[in-house]
Design a protein around this motif. Sequence first.
Motif, PDB file in Angstrom:
ATOM      1  N   LEU A  26     -38.236  35.136  34.703  1.00  0.00           N
ATOM      2  CA  LEU A  26     -37.081  34.491  34.082  1.00  0.00           C
ATOM      3  C   LEU A  26     -35.867  35.408  34.084  1.00  0.00           C
ATOM      4  O   LEU A  26     -34.727  34.952  34.173  1.00  0.00           O
ATOM      5  CB  LEU A  26     -37.398  34.068  32.641  1.00  0.00           C
ATOM      6  CG  LEU A  26     -38.403  32.935  32.472  1.00  0.00           C
ATOM      7  CD1 LEU A  26     -38.721  32.739  31.001  1.00  0.00           C
ATOM      8  CD2 LEU A  26     -37.884  31.658  33.083  1.00  0.00           C
ATOM      9  N   GLN A  27     -36.104  36.712  34.026  1.00  0.00           N
ATOM     10  CA  GLN A  27     -35.001  37.676  34.012  1.00  0.00           C
ATOM     11  C   GLN A  27     -34.240  37.682  35.327  1.00  0.00           C
ATOM     12  O   GLN A  27     -33.077  38.060  35.362  1.00  0.00           O
ATOM     13  CB  GLN A  27     -35.530  39.087  33.740  1.00  0.00           C
ATOM     14  CG  GLN A  27     -36.121  39.260  32.372  1.00  0.00           C
ATOM     15  CD  GLN A  27     -36.725  40.652  32.195  1.00  0.00           C
ATOM     16  OE1 GLN A  27     -36.678  41.488  33.084  1.00  0.00           O
ATOM     17  NE2 GLN A  27     -37.295  40.895  31.027  1.00  0.00           N
ATOM     18  N   MET A  28     -34.874  37.254  36.400  1.00  0.00           N
ATOM     19  CA  MET A  28     -34.259  37.304  37.728  1.00  0.00           C
ATOM     20  C   MET A  28     -33.391  36.080  38.014  1.00  0.00           C
ATOM     21  O   MET A  28     -32.684  36.045  39.008  1.00  0.00           O
ATOM     22  CB  MET A  28     -35.343  37.413  38.800  1.00  0.00           C
ATOM     23  CG  MET A  28     -36.291  38.577  38.601  1.00  0.00           C
ATOM     24  SD  MET A  28     -35.479  40.164  38.550  1.00  0.00           S
ATOM     25  CE  MET A  28     -35.150  40.380  40.278  1.00  0.00           C
ATOM     26  N   LEU A  29     -33.422  35.059  37.156  1.00  0.00           N
ATOM     27  CA  LEU A  29     -32.675  33.822  37.403  1.00  0.00           C
ATOM     28  C   LEU A  29     -31.214  33.965  37.007  1.00  0.00           C
ATOM     29  O   LEU A  29     -30.877  34.717  36.090  1.00  0.00           O
ATOM     30  CB  LEU A  29     -33.297  32.674  36.598  1.00  0.00           C
ATOM     31  CG  LEU A  29     -34.748  32.331  36.910  1.00  0.00           C
ATOM     32  CD1 LEU A  29     -35.228  31.240  35.951  1.00  0.00           C
ATOM     33  CD2 LEU A  29     -34.894  31.878  38.349  1.00  0.00           C
ATOM     34  N   ASN A  30     -30.352  33.189  37.689  1.00  0.00           N
ATOM     35  CA  ASN A  30     -28.958  33.173  37.253  1.00  0.00           C
ATOM     36  C   ASN A  30     -28.871  32.346  35.967  1.00  0.00           C
ATOM     37  O   ASN A  30     -29.820  31.657  35.580  1.00  0.00           O
ATOM     38  CB  ASN A  30     -28.029  32.644  38.350  1.00  0.00           C
ATOM     39  CG  ASN A  30     -28.321  31.218  38.740  1.00  0.00           C
ATOM     40  OD1 ASN A  30     -28.737  30.409  37.927  1.00  0.00           O
ATOM     41  ND2 ASN A  30     -28.105  30.903  40.005  1.00  0.00           N
ATOM     42  N   ALA A  31     -27.744  32.381  35.299  1.00  0.00           N
ATOM     43  CA  ALA A  31     -27.612  31.794  33.954  1.00  0.00           C
ATOM     44  C   ALA A  31     -27.890  30.292  33.929  1.00  0.00           C
ATOM     45  O   ALA A  31     -28.586  29.792  33.036  1.00  0.00           O
ATOM     46  CB  ALA A  31     -26.226  32.077  33.404  1.00  0.00           C
ATOM     47  N   SER A  32     -27.396  29.547  34.896  1.00  0.00           N
ATOM     48  CA  SER A  32     -27.585  28.095  34.869  1.00  0.00           C
ATOM     49  C   SER A  32     -29.048  27.719  35.111  1.00  0.00           C
ATOM     50  O   SER A  32     -29.584  26.833  34.439  1.00  0.00           O
ATOM     51  CB  SER A  32     -26.681  27.416  35.887  1.00  0.00           C
ATOM     52  OG  SER A  32     -26.968  27.872  37.186  1.00  0.00           O
ATOM     53  N   LYS A  33     -29.704  28.384  36.055  1.00  0.00           N
ATOM     54  CA  LYS A  33     -31.115  28.101  36.319  1.00  0.00           C
ATOM     55  C   LYS A  33     -31.973  28.527  35.124  1.00  0.00           C
ATOM     56  O   LYS A  33     -32.928  27.844  34.759  1.00  0.00           O
ATOM     57  CB  LYS A  33     -31.558  28.846  37.598  1.00  0.00           C
ATOM     58  CG  LYS A  33     -32.993  28.649  37.974  1.00  0.00           C
ATOM     59  CD  LYS A  33     -33.265  27.290  38.528  1.00  0.00           C
ATOM     60  CE  LYS A  33     -34.706  27.205  39.003  1.00  0.00           C
ATOM     61  NZ  LYS A  33     -35.076  25.892  39.464  1.00  0.00           N
ATOM     62  N   PHE A  34     -31.618  29.650  34.494  1.00  0.00           N
ATOM     63  CA  PHE A  34     -32.340  30.140  33.324  1.00  0.00           C
ATOM     64  C   PHE A  34     -32.334  29.098  32.207  1.00  0.00           C
ATOM     65  O   PHE A  34     -33.367  28.796  31.619  1.00  0.00           O
ATOM     66  CB  PHE A  34     -31.718  31.450  32.841  1.00  0.00           C
ATOM     67  CG  PHE A  34     -32.343  31.995  31.587  1.00  0.00           C
ATOM     68  CD1 PHE A  34     -33.526  32.699  31.639  1.00  0.00           C
ATOM     69  CD2 PHE A  34     -31.745  31.799  30.350  1.00  0.00           C
ATOM     70  CE1 PHE A  34     -34.110  33.198  30.483  1.00  0.00           C
ATOM     71  CE2 PHE A  34     -32.313  32.292  29.195  1.00  0.00           C
ATOM     72  CZ  PHE A  34     -33.510  32.991  29.265  1.00  0.00           C
ATOM     73  N   THR A  35     -31.159  28.537  31.914  1.00  0.00           N
ATOM     74  CA  THR A  35     -31.078  27.556  30.821  1.00  0.00           C
ATOM     75  C   THR A  35     -31.877  26.296  31.132  1.00  0.00           C
ATOM     76  O   THR A  35     -32.490  25.712  30.239  1.00  0.00           O
ATOM     77  CB  THR A  35     -29.615  27.185  30.516  1.00  0.00           C
ATOM     78  OG1 THR A  35     -28.983  26.725  31.704  1.00  0.00           O
ATOM     79  CG2 THR A  35     -28.855  28.367  29.977  1.00  0.00           C
ATOM     80  N   ILE A  36     -31.898  25.886  32.393  1.00  0.00           N
ATOM     81  CA  ILE A  36     -32.679  24.705  32.775  1.00  0.00           C
ATOM     82  C   ILE A  36     -34.170  24.962  32.579  1.00  0.00           C
ATOM     83  O   ILE A  36     -34.885  24.153  31.988  1.00  0.00           O
ATOM     84  CB  ILE A  36     -32.384  24.311  34.238  1.00  0.00           C
ATOM     85  CG1 ILE A  36     -30.953  23.792  34.365  1.00  0.00           C
ATOM     86  CG2 ILE A  36     -33.372  23.277  34.743  1.00  0.00           C
ATOM     87  CD1 ILE A  36     -30.468  23.630  35.799  1.00  0.00           C
TER      88      ILE A  36
END
Length: 60
Positions: free
Chosen positions: A24-34
């Motif tokens: 999860l730490q590797m995701l960008n902000a928009s993908k993380f929130t999804i």
Amino acid sequence: MPKRKEEEKFAPLGEKESWHAYSLQMLNASKFTIVVGKILKGNYSLVLTKESDDQTQRMN
């Protein structure tokens, strides 16, 4: 080594449903929130490690 006569066939990849906290730490902000939203709704699961399990027990 000789080439194969037939091409190797693999099963198609499905949607990732289990997430590790480190991935999860590797995701960008928009993908993380999804992804986090789907984890909170129960659509995806979060894989717990021994370390995270130990921290949860210490908090309780």
